[in-house]
Design an enzyme around this catalytic site. Structure first.
Site, PDB file in Angstrom:
ATOM      1  N   GLU A  99      34.126  19.243  77.995  1.00 38.21           N
ATOM      2  CA  GLU A  99      33.674  18.998  76.635  1.00 38.21           C
ATOM      3  C   GLU A  99      32.283  19.590  76.447  1.00 38.21           C
ATOM      4  OE1 GLU A  99      36.274  14.917  76.065  1.00 38.21           O
ATOM      5  OE2 GLU A  99      34.098  14.788  76.011  1.00 38.21           O
ATOM      6  N   CYS A 141      24.992  21.542  73.948  1.00 34.32           N
ATOM      7  CA  CYS A 141      25.061  20.798  75.211  1.00 34.32           C
ATOM      8  C   CYS A 141      26.330  21.251  75.940  1.00 34.32           C
ATOM      9  CB  CYS A 141      25.097  19.298  74.923  1.00 34.32           C
ATOM     10  SG  CYS A 141      25.355  18.276  76.391  1.00 34.32           S
ATOM     11  N   CYS A 146      32.741  14.643  87.391  1.00 40.10           N
ATOM     12  CA  CYS A 146      31.453  14.489  88.065  1.00 40.10           C
ATOM     13  C   CYS A 146      31.623  13.552  89.253  1.00 40.10           C
ATOM     14  CB  CYS A 146      30.400  13.936  87.108  1.00 40.10           C
ATOM     15  SG  CYS A 146      28.752  13.847  87.850  1.00 40.10           S
ATOM     16  N   CYS A 161      27.607   7.518  88.234  1.00 34.48           N
ATOM     17  CA  CYS A 161      26.696   6.681  87.438  1.00 34.48           C
ATOM     18  C   CYS A 161      27.552   5.673  86.660  1.00 34.48           C
ATOM     19  CB  CYS A 161      25.868   7.533  86.497  1.00 34.48           C
ATOM     20  SG  CYS A 161      24.904   8.792  87.363  1.00 34.48           S
ATOM     21  N   CYS A 195      28.601   5.863  82.757  1.00 36.48           N
ATOM     22  CA  CYS A 195      28.968   7.192  82.272  1.00 36.48           C
ATOM     23  C   CYS A 195      30.474   7.418  82.421  1.00 36.48           C
ATOM     24  CB  CYS A 195      28.200   8.250  83.056  1.00 36.48           C
ATOM     25  SG  CYS A 195      28.679   9.935  82.628  1.00 36.48           S
ATOM     26  N   CYS A 248      25.485  10.583  74.653  1.00 34.49           N
ATOM     27  CA  CYS A 248      25.175  10.590  76.081  1.00 34.49           C
ATOM     28  C   CYS A 248      26.061   9.597  76.821  1.00 34.49           C
ATOM     29  CB  CYS A 248      23.720  10.204  76.292  1.00 34.49           C
ATOM     30  SG  CYS A 248      22.569  11.426  75.684  1.00 34.49           S
TER      31      CYS A 248
END
Ligand code: SF4
Length: 369
Positions: free
Chosen positions: A90, A105, A112, A116, A119, A340
Site C-alpha cells: 500500500e 508515503c 514487516c 510493533c 501496527c 499511521c
C-alpha cells in the site's frame, strides 16, 4: 522484464550500449519517464527507430499496477499496488496544506517482521523485500494520482509497510533515483527515511551522507515500556537508538524527528513525558506525537486505545515546558485505513478495476474507486 524504473542513469547507459544503442539517449529517456509519471510517449522523442522499438518492447511495461484506490474524506488517497508476483503493498498520497502540493508515503517491504504491537503491517509477518524498481513505481503511481488531482509531490516518506533499514540495499538506490536530478529530481531534503530504531541501519544511512531526513519511531522513553510495544527494543534499546540518532544529527546537520505513537495508559503518562523530555531536551530533535490509530488487537492480543485529546495536549505541554520542539501530527486518512499503523489493516475489494481509476473524481467520504 525490467521497466525504466529499474535503471539509474549509469545502468541505463550501460544497457543501451550493450544493446548497441547510443547511450547518450539514456538521460532523455529517464527524464521523460519520470516527468510522465512512468509513462513515455516514445514517438514524441527524437531517437532512432531501433531504439524506439527496443524501449517500447522491452522497457516500458510497468512491473506493478494500481489494483484499487480508496480516498478518505480529508483527501488522503491510498493505493493498493499489485506486484508481478501477485503480492501487494500500500502507498499513500497525502494532500498538502497548499492546494497544489502533496506528500507521498511508500512501502519498502511486503509486510514487516518487526512486530510493533500497534501496527497492522506486521500481522502477517514479512513476505519479502521490495526492489528499488518496485518502490520507484509506487512513487510514480502516487505522482500520477497527485497530478490528476492538480497537485505535485513535494516530499516523500518511507513510512509505509516495512522497516526501511532492513532493506537499505534497495532503499538507498530508490532514494538516489527519486531525489536526484537526472531521474526523479524531487530533491534530497524532501526525502525522509524512517526506522523503528535499527541501529546499524541508522549508522549506514549516516555513512551514506545522502542529505535526507531521518525519522526514528521511539514510541516510549524507557526500555520497559518500549519493549512491550516495540519488540526490537530488546536488541536495540533506547540508549543505543538515541546514540545512533545523535550520530546521524552530528554527521549530517539534519534535525531528526522522534515519532511517538501515543497509546492510552501505556506510554502517555506525565512520567513518560518527563522521561521523553529528559531524553531529547539537550538535542536539536523534533518530537512528533501521533495519537494511536485503531487497528484492533495487536500481535500480542492487546487492544490499544487512543488517549483523550486532553491527555495528548497535556503531554505536549509538558514536553514544550521542558524546551522540546514538539507537535501533534494530524491524523490523515484513518477512515480508509491509510493513517499511521493502519496499512494492510483494511480488506480491499480486490475485484475493483485497476489503474484507469486513478484520480477519477474528487475526494469523498472514505470511498473506494
Ligand atoms: S511500525 Fe513500522 S517497523 Fe513497526 S511493524 Fe509497523 S511497519 Fe513494521
Amino acid at each position: 522484464m525490467p521497466s525504466l524504473a529499474d535503471f539509474d542513469l549509469p545502468a541505463l547507459q550501460a544497457h543501451l550500449a550493450q544493446r548497441r544503442h547510443n547511450p547518450v539517449h539514456a538521460k532523455r529517456l529517464l527524464r521523460a519517464f519520470y516527468d510522465g509519471c512512468g509513462e513515455v510517449d516514445i514517438d514524441s522523442l527524437s531517437v532512432g527507430g531501433a531504439l524506439r522499438e527496443h524501449v517500447r518492447s522491452e522497457l516500458l511495461a510497468p512491473r506493478s499496477t494500481v489494483a484499487a484506490i480508496r480516498r478518505a474524506g480529508d483527501g488522503t488517497t491510498k493505493l493498493l499496488v499489485s506486484l508481478d508476483d501477485h503480492s501487494a503493498v500500500e502507498s499513500v498520497l497525502m494532500p498538502g496544506f497548499r492546494p497544489d502540493r502533496a506528500a507521498a508515503c511508500v512501502s519498502s517491504q511486503v509486510g514487516c517482521a518487526m512486530g510493533c504491537d500497534f501496527c497492522a503491517s506486521t500481522r502477517g509477518g514479512l513476505e519479502r523485500n521490495l526492489d528499488a524498481g518496485e518502490i520507484v513505481e509506487q512513487f510514480l503511481h502516487l505522482k500520477r494520482a497527485a497530478r490528476k488531482l492538480g497537485r505535485r509531490i513535494t516530499s516523500l516518506v518511507f513510512m509505509g509497510m516495512g522497516e526501511p533499514m532492513h532493506n537499505l540495499d534497495q532503499v538507498i538506490p530508490t532514494v538516489r533515483r527519486i531525489a536526484d536530478a537526472p531521474t526523479g529530481a524531487l530533491g534530497w531534503r524532501q526525502v525522509t527515511v524512517s526506522t523503528v530504531g535499527v541501529v546499524p541501519g541508522i549508522d549506514r544511512l549516516t555513512a551514506e551522507d545522502l542529505n535526507v531526513n531521518l525519522a526514528v519511531s521511539l514510541h516510549a522513553p524507557d526500555d520497559a515500556t518500549r519493549s512491550r510495544i516495540v519488540p526490537s527494543n530488546r536488541r536495540y534499546p533506547v540508549a543505543d537508538v538515541m546514540a545512533a540518532t545523535r550520530r546521524f544529527a552530528a554527521a549530517t546537520g539534519r534535525v531528526p524527528t522522534i515519532e511517538y505513537c501515543m497509546l492510552a495508559g501505556v506510554n502517555d503518562s506525565d512520567g513518560h513525558a518527563g522521561l521523553l523530555a529528559g531524553l531529547v531536551a539537550g538535542d536539536r530533535f523534533h518530537v512528533n506525537l501521533i495519537p494511536y490509530n485503531s487497528v484492533g488487537a495487536g500481535v500480542s492480543g492487546t487492544a490499544y486505545e487512543r488517549p483523550s485529546n486532553e491527555r495528548v495536549v497535556r503531554f505536549l505541554e509538558l514536553l514544550r515546558g521542558r524546551g522540546v520542539v514538539a507537535h501533534v501530527r494530524a491524523t490523515r486518512g484513518d477512515d480508509v485505513g491509510a493513517a499511521c499503523g493502519q496499512l494492510r489493516e483494511t480488506a480491499w475489494p480486490l475485484s475493483l478495476p485497476a489503474t484507469a481509476m486513478i484520480g477519477s473524481g474528487a475526494g469523498g467520504q472514505g470511498r473506494d474507486e
